[in-house]
Design a protein around this motif. Structure first.
Motif, PDB file in Angstrom:
ATOM      1  N   HIS A  59     -20.724 -67.776  -8.776  1.00 12.36           N
ATOM      2  CA  HIS A  59     -21.268 -68.995  -8.179  1.00 12.36           C
ATOM      3  C   HIS A  59     -21.168 -69.043  -6.656  1.00 12.36           C
ATOM      4  CE1 HIS A  59     -20.434 -70.221 -12.383  1.00 12.36           C
ATOM      5  NE2 HIS A  59     -21.514 -70.961 -12.227  1.00 12.36           N
ATOM      6  N   PHE A 108     -14.356 -72.108  -8.815  1.00 14.76           N
ATOM      7  CA  PHE A 108     -15.490 -72.114  -9.738  1.00 14.76           C
ATOM      8  C   PHE A 108     -15.153 -71.375 -11.040  1.00 14.76           C
ATOM      9  CE2 PHE A 108     -18.017 -72.610  -5.706  1.00 14.76           C
ATOM     10  CZ  PHE A 108     -18.463 -73.882  -5.983  1.00 14.76           C
ATOM     11  N   SER A 150     -22.450 -72.730  -1.756  1.00  6.78           N
ATOM     12  CA  SER A 150     -21.883 -72.458  -3.083  1.00  6.78           C
ATOM     13  C   SER A 150     -21.947 -73.697  -3.967  1.00  6.78           C
ATOM     14  CB  SER A 150     -20.438 -71.971  -2.949  1.00  6.78           C
ATOM     15  OG  SER A 150     -20.365 -70.777  -2.197  1.00  6.78           O
ATOM     16  N   GLN A 156     -25.482 -73.968  -5.112  1.00 10.98           N
ATOM     17  CA  GLN A 156     -25.793 -72.962  -6.125  1.00 10.98           C
ATOM     18  C   GLN A 156     -25.217 -73.354  -7.482  1.00 10.98           C
ATOM     19  OE1 GLN A 156     -25.435 -68.887  -4.879  1.00 10.98           O
ATOM     20  NE2 GLN A 156     -24.735 -68.197  -6.889  1.00 10.98           N
ATOM     21  N   GLU A 157     -24.035 -73.939  -7.479  1.00  7.81           N
ATOM     22  CA  GLU A 157     -23.410 -74.319  -8.742  1.00  7.81           C
ATOM     23  C   GLU A 157     -24.002 -75.603  -9.302  1.00  7.81           C
ATOM     24  OE1 GLU A 157     -20.391 -76.468 -11.183  1.00  7.81           O
ATOM     25  OE2 GLU A 157     -20.975 -76.946  -9.121  1.00  7.81           O
TER      26      GLU A 157
END
Length: 815
Positions: free
Chosen positions: A127, A362, A401, A404-405
């Motif tokens: 992630h 993550f 990040s 993206q997650e």
């Protein structure tokens, strides 16, 4: 109706287990079984098997593990949407953070492309988004501007009379790119080397308060570095300690020369970004993907700048030429390694610490594992390979990040999709952003640092939770602000390690008491319903015992137990010497008694048969006379030398009306001024003289008085238990200290035991020659309760009464 939860109970009946009995029951393995020889371990590591080879290959190339299992139907669309969202963020952030690194914006786009491709094959996190990051960008900028300042690239324009010094921007930027690439390659090689030697735990030395304070201070450096773009002024570059202060003073001095059109663009951009991001955060639950605010900003600013001709009409600095296409790889300048090695090491450590912390966060949330050593190798390869393509140092970005997650990214396929977006921009769309004002990029950096400035609230949180972590936070923040980023990091790590040393050197020492009707023992000072076991002192330190706190451990044990060992041993030896003198006097009295009997026998023989002269008897008589004179002289010396002993004196006052004489004694221990003891009475009714029996009785009473005069002596302590359950290792200095504890307390007839030792500690005690005939494994117990039961069975639960400090005698007034 709620049910009442009753506490569970358990009952265990077993023998008291010391270490020797425990090893017999558990069949403890020998040291050679648990620690095979080095040759055997080396052979096992070099032995190649198919499962081992497969595990090594998959471990080195994690993509081979997850890519064959990749499901396009399940993961394809979420990864694509997530990758496009992150790729759109890469464009403005890459160009903006390149300004922080003092590099042309196109190199920020390169940095957003190549490292992400490398991490796709070697990374273990699914992630995190690898690319530019504000903290690393400002760290790289400090290196490039230090080694390639503007003053080193001045050129003269015009005639000799009207020559004007100008900066050769092309030459300066070219050399700065070389410096950044060399620093990045060297930092990547350091990360790869650390990963190969399994040094991934190095990131643990950067605690969370330290990292947060460091990034907060680095954000301040980034803001100050962007002020020249926001106000449109040209500042002087400073390096070294206090460079931030000097730069801020220089900017303030240039405020009257502020370029108003540039300031207007900056303010409008900042206000728009703040309002749009707040609306974005409010509407994010209702939107499938977040609104690309930064991309909208740079597109709108580029269009406005191009059509309004802001560069030519208002002299607003713009990005300038952005070459289309990819630049070929080049070998970095190795000669620069010696000048940037400290900066490269700082970049390697900080970048890894940020990446591994995000990756583990993550991984914990989504239920997979991140290999810290492989992450170090993956990040190092991303930097090392990227440096050959003119990239600068990268790590994971928190904002990208999270996008993206949150947009549904499942694997690093999202990173690959974002790299494709950046690649298309470099190949086809790059020249379209040539008219983008630099003030807009500075505004993007300024607004993106808002999250880091929120970390100032850590001060309040740490003040309430942990003062030592607060001190680490403040020291890190101050040192990073006042020094360079690399020097600030080194000072912060050193201070954080010192706090650990101080905390282990000054632990909490406590005496434990038993919770009634349980086998649990807790601190008697912090718990009310506990009782101390009679005759037993249970001592515990909150930290392991090692060379830095071994002496403090011994002093704390003496203080908590109330036993002054040194004075007691001195007193014991003094009493032994007194006993020897008594024995000598008794022996001399026996010889004199024998002589008197021989004389009486000779007198009887004379009356029966006349005088008999014996040379041997005359010699004995002469020797006895000499001995008696020496004895008198020795007694005088002993009496005058006993400054710390117990001395009886006859008071000058008259006798009491009842015919009693009051004797007083001075208690020794203080050579300068002895304390006056209690009064004893001599009865006239006692007409006995101080013969041998009365002298022995007096000596025993004197022992009690002198012992009390030496300080606190608690006779109800017959055993001491050292709880070592907190110790995870023990060094040679601590082993010697433990030996001294056993020996010193045995001198005063107090037994010492150890409890709760871990197996590794027992092994270290064995290798340190701790055990002997007097100290065996019978002195080590599995738990504190086992040791307590042994002490009660061995010495009894009842305690002896405390020695009294007074002595009363009755004798006649006449000695």
């Amino acid at each position: 109706m709620g049910t009442i939860r009753r506490p569970g109970k358990y009952r265990v009946e077993r023998d008291v287990l010391d270490e020797q009995r425990l090893e017999e029951l558990a069949l403890r393995k020998s040291y050679t079984d648990t620690h095979p020889p080095l040759t055997k371990r080396l052979k096992d590591s070099l032995r190649c098997t198919v499962p081992k080879l497969k595990h090594s290959v998959v471990g080195s190339f994690p993509v081979l593990y997850w890519l064959p299992r990749y499901s396009i139907w399940d993961y394809g669309m979420p990864d694509l949407i997530s990758g496009i969202s992150v790729g759109i963020m890469h464009l403005p952030q890459g160009m903006a953070y390149a300004l922080l690194a003092s590099l042309p914006p196109v190199f920020g786009l390169y940095t957003s492309l190549y490292p992400a491709l490398i991490y796709f094959f070697f990374g273990t996190s699914r992630h995190i988004s690898i690319g530019t990051f504000a903290v690393l960008s400002i760290m790289v900028g400090s290196v490039t501007e230090r080694l390639a300042p503007d003053t080193a690239f001045l050129k003269m324009n015009g005639t000799n009379l009207t020559a004007v010094a100008e900066v050769d921007i092309a030459s300066r930027d070219s050399y700065r790119v070389q410096v950044a690439a060399a620093t990045t390659v060297l930092g990547g090689l350091i990360q790869v080397a650390l990963g190969l030697v399994k040094f991934g735990f190095v990131g643990t030395y950067l605690s969370e308060p330290l990292v947060r304070a460091y990034t907060t201070a680095a954000a301040a450096h980034a803001v100050v570095a962007q002020l020249k773009y926001i106000f449109g002024v040209s500042t002087t570059r400073f390096s070294g300690p206090l460079s931030l202060v000097y730069t801020l003073v220089d900017v303030c001095s240039l405020l009257p020369k502020t370029h108003l059109p540039t300031l207007v663009v900056s303010v409008v951009s900042v206000v728009f970004l703040i309002v749009a991001k707040e609306l974005n955060s409010c509407l994010s639950p209702k939107l499938p993907v977040p609104i690309p605010v930064e991309l909208i900003t740079i597109v709108a600013a580029t269009l406005i700048s191009s059509y309004a001709e802001l560069n030519s009409d208002y002299i607003i600095p713009v990005v300038g030429e952005i070459p289309s296409g990819l630049s070929p790889p080049s070998i970095p300048d190795v000669s620069l390694f010696g000048e940037v090695i400290s900066d490269a090491f700082a970049l390697a450590i900080v970048g890894y610490a940020i990446s591994i912390s995000l990756g583990k966060t993550f991984a914990l949330k989504h239920g997979y594992k991140v290999d810290s050593n492989q992450e170090l190798v993956a990040l190092g390869l991303s930097n090392a390979v990227g440096g050959f393509f003119q990239c600068y140092s990268v790590c994971s970005s928190m904002s990208r990040s999270l996008i993206q997650e949150s947009t549904g990214g499942k694997t690093q396929m999202a990173g690959m999709a974002s790299a494709v977006i950046v690649l298309v921009t470099i190949l086809k769309l790059g020249p379209l952003f040539q008219e983008l004002p630099k003030a807009v990029l500075a505004a993007i950096v300024f607004v993106n640092l808002k999250g880091m400035f929120k970390q100032y609230s850590d001060v309040i949180t740490l003040w309430r939770s942990n003062k030592i972590d607060l001190v680490v936070w403040l020291v890190t923040w101050v040192s990073t602000l006042l020094f360079n980023l690399d020097m600030g990091l080194a000072a912060s790590i050193a201070f954080a390690l010192l706090t650990v040393i101080f905390r282990t050197q000054l632990p909490t020492y406590s005496v434990l008491g038993q919770i009634p009707d349980t086998e649990l023992y807790v601190d008697i000072e912090t718990h009310k319903e506990v009782r101390e076991v009679p005759g037993i002192t249970i001592f515990r330190s909150s930290a392991t015992v090692y060379f830095a706190n071994a002496d403090l451990y011994l002093e704390a044990l003496k203080e908590k137990s109330g036993l002054d060992i040194s004075k007691m041993i001195i007193y014991k030896r003094r009493q032994e010497a007194k006993q020897k003198r008594r024995e000598k006097r008794a022996e001399r009295r026996a010889r004199r008694q024998a002589k008197r009997e021989r004389r009486a026998q000779r007198a009887a023989e004379k009356m029966a048969g006349g005088p008999v002269f014996s040379v041997e008897e005359e010699a004995d008589r002469w020797r006895d006379a000499c001995v008696d004179r020496n004895v008198v002289h020795e007694e005088h010396q002993v009496w005058s030398a006993r400054e710390n002993g117990t001395v009886f004196v006859m008071p000058t006052t008259s006798h009491t009306p009842g015919g009693h004489c009051r004797w007083e004694y001075l208690k020794g221990g203080d050579p300068d001024g002895a304390s006056l003891g209690s009064v004893s009475e001599l009865q006239d009714a006692d007409t006995t003289t101080l013969d041998s029996s009365s002298e022995d009785t007096l000596s025993r009473d004197l022992e009690r008085v002198s012992l009390g005069s030496l300080g606190k002596w608690t006779w109800d302590i017959h055993s001491i238990i050292l709880d070592l359950s907190t110790a995870n290792f023990i060094d040679t200095v601590a082993i010697k200290t433990m030996k001294n504890i056993f020996q010193d307390f045995s001198e005063i007839d107090v037994d010492v035991y150890m409890a709760g030792c871990q197996a590794s500690v027992v092994e270290q005690l064995e290798r340190g020659a701790f055990f002997s005939e007097s100290i065996t494994k019978r002195h080590l117990f599995a738990t504190v309760h086992d040791a307590v039961l042994h002490c009660l069975n061995h010495r009894g639960a009842s305690s002896c009464s405390t020695y009294e400090y007074s002595l009363e005698m009755q004798c006649s007034a006449k000695l």
